[in-house]
Motif scaffolding. Structure first.
Motif, PDB file in Angstrom:
ATOM      1  N   VAL A 168       0.852  -1.192   0.000  1.00 49.79           N
ATOM      2  CA  VAL A 168       0.000   0.000   0.000  1.00 49.79           C
ATOM      3  C   VAL A 168       0.888   1.241   0.000  1.00 49.79           C
ATOM      4  O   VAL A 168       1.947   1.266   0.626  1.00 49.79           O
ATOM      5  CB  VAL A 168      -0.999  -0.013   1.191  1.00 49.79           C
ATOM      6  N   SER A 174      -6.627   2.296 -10.458  1.00 48.07           N
ATOM      7  CA  SER A 174      -5.595   1.684 -11.313  1.00 48.07           C
ATOM      8  C   SER A 174      -4.563   2.735 -11.687  1.00 48.07           C
ATOM      9  O   SER A 174      -4.788   3.936 -11.517  1.00 48.07           O
ATOM     10  CB  SER A 174      -6.220   1.106 -12.586  1.00 48.07           C
ATOM     11  N   CYS A 176      -5.589  -1.722  -9.001  1.00 45.01           N
ATOM     12  CA  CYS A 176      -5.524  -1.858  -7.534  1.00 45.01           C
ATOM     13  C   CYS A 176      -6.549  -2.922  -7.107  1.00 45.01           C
ATOM     14  O   CYS A 176      -7.651  -2.985  -7.657  1.00 45.01           O
ATOM     15  CB  CYS A 176      -5.843  -0.524  -6.872  1.00 45.01           C
ATOM     16  N   GLN A 199      -8.831  -1.734  -1.902  1.00 46.32           N
ATOM     17  CA  GLN A 199      -9.583  -0.477  -2.094  1.00 46.32           C
ATOM     18  C   GLN A 199     -10.689  -0.385  -1.054  1.00 46.32           C
ATOM     19  O   GLN A 199     -10.932   0.680  -0.476  1.00 46.32           O
ATOM     20  CB  GLN A 199     -10.210  -0.435  -3.492  1.00 46.32           C
ATOM     21  N   GLY A 230       3.900   0.650  -7.214  1.00 43.14           N
ATOM     22  CA  GLY A 230       2.867  -0.392  -7.170  1.00 43.14           C
ATOM     23  C   GLY A 230       2.824  -1.192  -8.471  1.00 43.14           C
ATOM     24  O   GLY A 230       2.463  -2.375  -8.474  1.00 43.14           O
ATOM     25  N   ALA A 290       2.891  -5.105  -8.163  1.00 45.38           N
ATOM     26  CA  ALA A 290       1.760  -5.909  -8.653  1.00 45.38           C
ATOM     27  C   ALA A 290       2.233  -7.260  -9.182  1.00 45.38           C
ATOM     28  O   ALA A 290       1.441  -8.192  -9.299  1.00 45.38           O
ATOM     29  CB  ALA A 290       1.032  -5.143  -9.752  1.00 45.38           C
ATOM     30  N   ASP A 347      -0.937  -8.084  -4.277  1.00 47.04           N
ATOM     31  CA  ASP A 347      -1.983  -7.091  -4.521  1.00 47.04           C
ATOM     32  C   ASP A 347      -1.520  -5.746  -3.990  1.00 47.04           C
ATOM     33  O   ASP A 347      -0.774  -5.686  -3.006  1.00 47.04           O
ATOM     34  CB  ASP A 347      -3.261  -7.504  -3.780  1.00 47.04           C
ATOM     35  N   PHE A 348      -1.968  -4.668  -4.631  1.00 49.20           N
ATOM     36  CA  PHE A 348      -1.542  -3.357  -4.143  1.00 49.20           C
ATOM     37  C   PHE A 348      -2.700  -2.368  -4.169  1.00 49.20           C
ATOM     38  O   PHE A 348      -3.704  -2.582  -4.850  1.00 49.20           O
ATOM     39  CB  PHE A 348      -0.339  -2.829  -4.942  1.00 49.20           C
ATOM     40  N   ALA A 349      -2.510  -1.294  -3.379  1.00 45.87           N
ATOM     41  CA  ALA A 349      -3.512  -0.222  -3.326  1.00 45.87           C
ATOM     42  C   ALA A 349      -2.801   1.099  -3.104  1.00 45.87           C
ATOM     43  O   ALA A 349      -1.654   1.127  -2.643  1.00 45.87           O
ATOM     44  CB  ALA A 349      -4.489  -0.475  -2.185  1.00 45.87           C
ATOM     45  N   MET A 350      -3.484   2.191  -3.449  1.00 49.25           N
ATOM     46  CA  MET A 350      -2.889   3.519  -3.244  1.00 49.25           C
ATOM     47  C   MET A 350      -3.914   4.491  -2.685  1.00 49.25           C
ATOM     48  O   MET A 350      -5.079   4.486  -3.080  1.00 49.25           O
ATOM     49  CB  MET A 350      -2.375   4.089  -4.570  1.00 49.25           C
TER      50      MET A 350
END
Ligand code: GLV
Ligand code: MN
Ligand code: MN
Length: 422
Positions: free
Chosen positions: A195, A217, A339, A344, A369, A373, A377-380
């Motif tokens: 994250v 995304s 993402c 999310q 990210g 990936a 998994d990733f998020a921002m």
């Protein structure tokens, strides 16, 4: 407990000021990958990580990694599953002080809060400070996070900076062992999720009067180096109709790229020529060689690939019509990265718990990210920035918004449940 948003924001600002003072240039902020200034910034960040209760170390690419042990973790334990929080400490030339650095500082402040509250989790928390997000020095982009994701391409070691120094040599000068690059890689079992907190670098949040937003995304991106060759000649004697001017061909190519991008508004396509070398570089010599880089981005990959092909065909036609030749090499081609919905949702809930709306937005800027990936998994989380201005010393985020971002990150970690992974 209630979080002191103002205090968190002020702490972030003070740390960003301290980092911004570390620059290669006296009157502006420039801190490129593997420079002595990168090393100074990395040491400062490592010290902060330790002060916040983490064990800090540098990996084979110089990425600083602070480790906050999970509940009951024995000292020196290997392969512990961890939540990764990160961003970068390299900058563009003449940068602002928030791009990248805010995400690193937010991670450190979140962990400091957990340490102060004696909070441990069933997973470890690692804060990562990457060194090559911008690609401002070598013809590489995201190489340090690629190494973390086990996707470093050793061909990148041969790429050179503007002074002819290869990445391989710069790593050795920095004290890094190029043969050890593989040791930087985390496994999928270790990396539960990634994250990142980052300034938005665009105007959407400010326009909506919203401090924070959740990214859906990151747009895909190409970087294509183009070399145009013509014929040098006397600026005073060769008539305009008899020239093979490599610069004019390149200028027309840049305009062609603009036209192609403008023809794709629905794909959020953007084309930029931000670096160009005109050779031999004398005021009274018709240029015989020009090198420039086209940065092409779009929200989805197929139209971007098609547009790049279109650009190459058009550029070849322009070169031929002007009696020039051209070669091209796409050294960076990064697909659009989505993402993860469960992360999310986690960010949305953390904003909700702070009484904030959670608008969704796409990132046109590239981020680490995209590398991460490849293994997890990733998020921002985006933070409003003044006027949407970035890659510019006028970049600005308020203390209040930064404090909210750190608080949201704290809430996110507290609610993080790896069992929710799809
Ligand atoms: C990094 O900021 C990029 O998107 O170029
Ligand atoms: Mn950035
Ligand atoms: Mn940037």
């Amino acid at each position: 407990m209630t979080l002191d948003i103002e205090r968190l924001g002020r702490r972030a600002e003070a740390m960003l000021d301290e980092l911004a003072a570390i620059s290669e240039e006296p009157d502006r902020l420039t801190r490129r990958f593997l420079t002595p200034e990168h090393k100074r910034a990395a040491h400062l960040v490592g010290r902060w990580m330790q002060e916040a209760g983490m064990v800090a170390a540098e990996d084979a690419l110089g990425t600083v990694r602070g480790h906050y042990a999970r509940d009951g973790e024995p000292e020196g334990a290997n392969r512990v599953p961890r939540l990764l929080i990160g961003s970068h400490i390299d900058t563009v030339l003449n940068a602002g002080k928030y791009d990248g650095m805010l995400g690193v500082v937010a991670g450190i402040l979140a962990v400091e809060h957990f340490r102060d509250q004696n909070q441990r989790f069933p997973f470890a928390v690692d804060v990562l400070a990457f060194g090559d997000e911008e690609g401002s020095r070598f013809p590489t982009v995201l190489s340090s996070s690629a190494a973390t994701a086990g996707a470093f391409d050793t061909a990148w070691l041969k790429g050179v900076d503007r002074d002819g120094i290869s990445l391989e040599k710069a790593m050795a000068d920095y004290g890094l062992d190029t043969a050890a690059v593989g040791t930087a890689a985390l496994t999928q079992e270790e990396a539960l999720a990634y994250v990142e907190v980052h300034i938005e670098q665009g105007p959407v949040l400010e326009h909506g009067d919203l401090p924070l937003g959740v990214v859906t995304s990151i747009a895909g991106q190409n970087r294509t180096r183009v070399n145009v060759r013509g014929v040098a000649g006397h600026a005073g004697t060769v008539p305009m109709t008899l020239r093979q001017d490599a610069y004019l061909a390149a200028a027309e190519m840049a305009l062609a790229a603009e036209a192609i991008a403008k023809a794709h508004p629905d794909d959020a396509m953007v084309a930029t020529v931000g670096t160009i070398k005109v050779m031999p570089g004398a005021v009274n010599v018709i240029p015989d060689h020009v090198e420039f880089v086209l940065d092409l981005r779009a929200a989805s990959d197929a139209p971007r690939a098609k547009a790049l092909k279109q650009f190459i065909a058009k550029a070849e036609a322009i070169a031929a019509a002007r009696g020039c030749s051209m070669t091209h090499d796409t050294y960076h081609d990064c697909p659009t990265a989505a993402c993860a919905p469960w992360l999310q949702d986690g960010l949305t809930q953390s904003l909700d718990s702070l009484g904030l709306k959670a608008p969704k937005l796409v990132s046109g800027a590239g981020h680490d990210g995209q590398s991460m990936a490849k293994i997890t998994d990733f998020a921002m989380l985006f933070v409003r920035c003044k006027g949407g201005i970035s890659h510019n010393p006028a970049e600005f985020a308020t203390v209040g918004d930064m404090g909210l971002a750190v608080a949201a990150l704290i809430k996110f970690v507290e609610g993080f449940d790896p069992a929710k992974r799809g």
